[in-house]
Scaffold this motif. Sequence first.
Motif, PDB file in Angstrom:
ATOM      1  N   HIS A  76      20.582 -11.793  54.786  1.00 35.72           N
ATOM      2  CA  HIS A  76      20.886 -11.758  56.228  1.00 35.72           C
ATOM      3  C   HIS A  76      19.786 -11.079  57.046  1.00 35.72           C
ATOM      4  O   HIS A  76      20.069 -10.255  57.926  1.00 35.72           O
ATOM      5  N   MET A  77      18.532 -11.443  56.759  1.00 39.53           N
ATOM      6  CA  MET A  77      17.424 -10.850  57.503  1.00 39.53           C
ATOM      7  C   MET A  77      16.615 -11.899  58.266  1.00 39.53           C
ATOM      8  O   MET A  77      16.274 -11.708  59.417  1.00 39.53           O
ATOM      9  N   ILE A 136      17.644  -6.468  42.962  1.00 42.78           N
ATOM     10  CA  ILE A 136      17.199  -6.743  44.330  1.00 42.78           C
ATOM     11  C   ILE A 136      16.442  -5.537  44.884  1.00 42.78           C
ATOM     12  O   ILE A 136      15.368  -5.667  45.479  1.00 42.78           O
ATOM     13  N   GLY A 137      16.986  -4.372  44.654  1.00 35.77           N
ATOM     14  CA  GLY A 137      16.408  -3.153  45.214  1.00 35.77           C
ATOM     15  C   GLY A 137      15.074  -2.763  44.622  1.00 35.77           C
ATOM     16  O   GLY A 137      14.299  -2.026  45.254  1.00 35.77           O
ATOM     17  N   ARG A 138      14.773  -3.230  43.405  1.00 33.01           N
ATOM     18  CA  ARG A 138      13.492  -2.858  42.785  1.00 33.01           C
ATOM     19  C   ARG A 138      12.459  -3.990  42.836  1.00 33.01           C
ATOM     20  O   ARG A 138      11.408  -3.896  42.211  1.00 33.01           O
ATOM     21  N   ALA A 139      12.764  -5.032  43.580  1.00 37.53           N
ATOM     22  CA  ALA A 139      11.854  -6.179  43.629  1.00 37.53           C
ATOM     23  C   ALA A 139      10.618  -5.924  44.484  1.00 37.53           C
ATOM     24  O   ALA A 139       9.700  -6.739  44.517  1.00 37.53           O
ATOM     25  N   PRO A 181      11.192  -6.245  51.319  1.00 44.11           N
ATOM     26  CA  PRO A 181      12.055  -5.666  52.353  1.00 44.11           C
ATOM     27  C   PRO A 181      13.517  -6.107  52.199  1.00 44.11           C
ATOM     28  O   PRO A 181      13.792  -7.292  51.979  1.00 44.11           O
ATOM     29  N   VAL A 182      14.429  -5.167  52.280  1.00 45.95           N
ATOM     30  CA  VAL A 182      15.861  -5.468  52.285  1.00 45.95           C
ATOM     31  C   VAL A 182      16.546  -4.522  53.263  1.00 45.95           C
ATOM     32  O   VAL A 182      16.067  -3.424  53.515  1.00 45.95           O
ATOM     33  N   GLN A 183      17.648  -4.993  53.803  1.00 46.05           N
ATOM     34  CA  GLN A 183      18.513  -4.115  54.599  1.00 46.05           C
ATOM     35  C   GLN A 183      19.688  -3.757  53.693  1.00 46.05           C
ATOM     36  O   GLN A 183      20.454  -4.637  53.281  1.00 46.05           O
TER      37      GLN A 183
END
Length: 413
Positions: free
Chosen positions: A387-388, A336-339, A342-344
Motif C-alpha cells: 500500500h505504498m 519483508i522487513g529485512r529485504a 522501503p516499507v511502511q
Amino acid sequence: MGQLAGAELFTVVPEGSITTPKGFTAGGLHSGLKKSTRHDLGAIICSVPAAAAGVYTLNAFQAAPIKVTKQSIASSGLLRAVVVNSGNANACTGEQGEQDAFQMRNHFAEVFAVPEEQVAVASTGVIGELLKMDKLIGGIDQLPTHLGDDRNAAEQFCQAILTTDLVQKMICVQVEIDGRAVHIAGAAKGSGMIAPNMATMLGFVTTDAKIEGTVLETLLRQVTDLSFNMITVDGDTSTNDMLVAMASGLAENTSLTEAHPDLAKFVAGLRHVCEHLAKGIARDGEGATKLVEVQVQGAVSDEAAQAIAKTIVGSSLVKSAMFGADANWGRIIAAIGRAGQPVQVDTVDIALGSIQTLQQSKPVVFDEEAALEYLKGDTIIIHVDLHMADGAAKAWGCDLTYDYVRINAAYRT
C-alpha cells in the motif's frame, strides 16, 4: 514488459517442442559420462545460421563451456547448434577444462560440417572433475543418428540435460506476426543450486521468427529478469548457468525491431516460455513438494517489489513453514522487513491464497483448518500488498524438505 504478457497475444501449442519452430532438430543419447544409463549428451541443430543470444551466470567462477559459448556467439552473432552434456560441469578444471570444451565444440562442428564458431557448448553436473573425453567424443560421433524434428527427439534432448531433476521441462507457443505463424519454444534443466541471477540451470530457446541477434539479446535479458532471475530453491548460484536463444528466421516475417507493430506479441510469447520454464525449475527443486509463488504489489517500484518477493521466497524459515503447512505469517513479514527496501510498517497486508492473515499490519483472525488445507496443496501463493505505490513483482520457489538435505549430502556419490 509487464503489460506485454497478456495471454491473448499467444497460444500454447500442447504437443509443441523445441523442434516445432522451423529449421530445428534435436536429440540425445547415453555416452557414458554418467554412471547410470540415463542420457547424458544432447544437441539442438538449426538447418541455417540462426541469430543467437545468450545470458550467463554471474558467478565469478564461470565454467569452461560458458567461455566457449560466449566466444562463439560474439564472433558473428550466429549459431548453427548447441551441444550439451550432463554428469560433469567442466567447471574449475583449469586450462585442461578449457581445451576440452573447445575440443567438444570443434569435434561436434567437424561431425556435423558446421563452422566451429557457430557451435555453443553447455555442461552441467559435478564441479572440479575433468570430462571423460573419450566417452564424449564417441557420443558426438553417434549423435547424427539420434536427431529428429519430432517431439520424441526433443524429449530425448530434454532427458540428456537432466541431473537431479525429476521431470523434463519444455514448452512451445505460437504467435502471429505479419499474419504468419511464428513459434517460440524452450527447454530447460534445473533443480538445485537455484538462486536469483540465473540459477543452476541450462535453458534453450528456439524460434523461427526473423529477428536480429542484438534485438533478441535485449529481449532475452529483459525477460530473464522477470522469469529465471525471479526463482530460488536454495540461495546458491551455479558456475554453469546459461540461457541460449536461437532464431532461424524461417517463418519469413519482416525482421522484428522495436518499431515492429507485432513486437509485443513476440515478447509476450517469449516471456511466457521463460516464465513457464522458470516455474517448472522452482517446482522441481531438489526434494520439493510444493511450488511457492510470491506476489508483491504496492511497492515503491518494481525493483523494490522484486527484491521483497525474492527475499520472501528465498527465506529458509518461510520455505520450512510451507513444507510443514504452517500458516506462520510472522516469518513472511520478517522477510519483508529485512529485504532492504522501503516499507511502511503499519500498512502491510498478507494473504495465503484467499486467506487473509494480516491487514494493515494487524493480525486477522482466520480459519486455521482452512489455512492448513490450503498449505497442504502443491501450489501456494503468498500475496503481499505494501500500500505504498504501484511497484509489483512475482517470484517463485519451493518448500524446504528433508529430501533436499539427503540429495545434496550425497550429490557426488
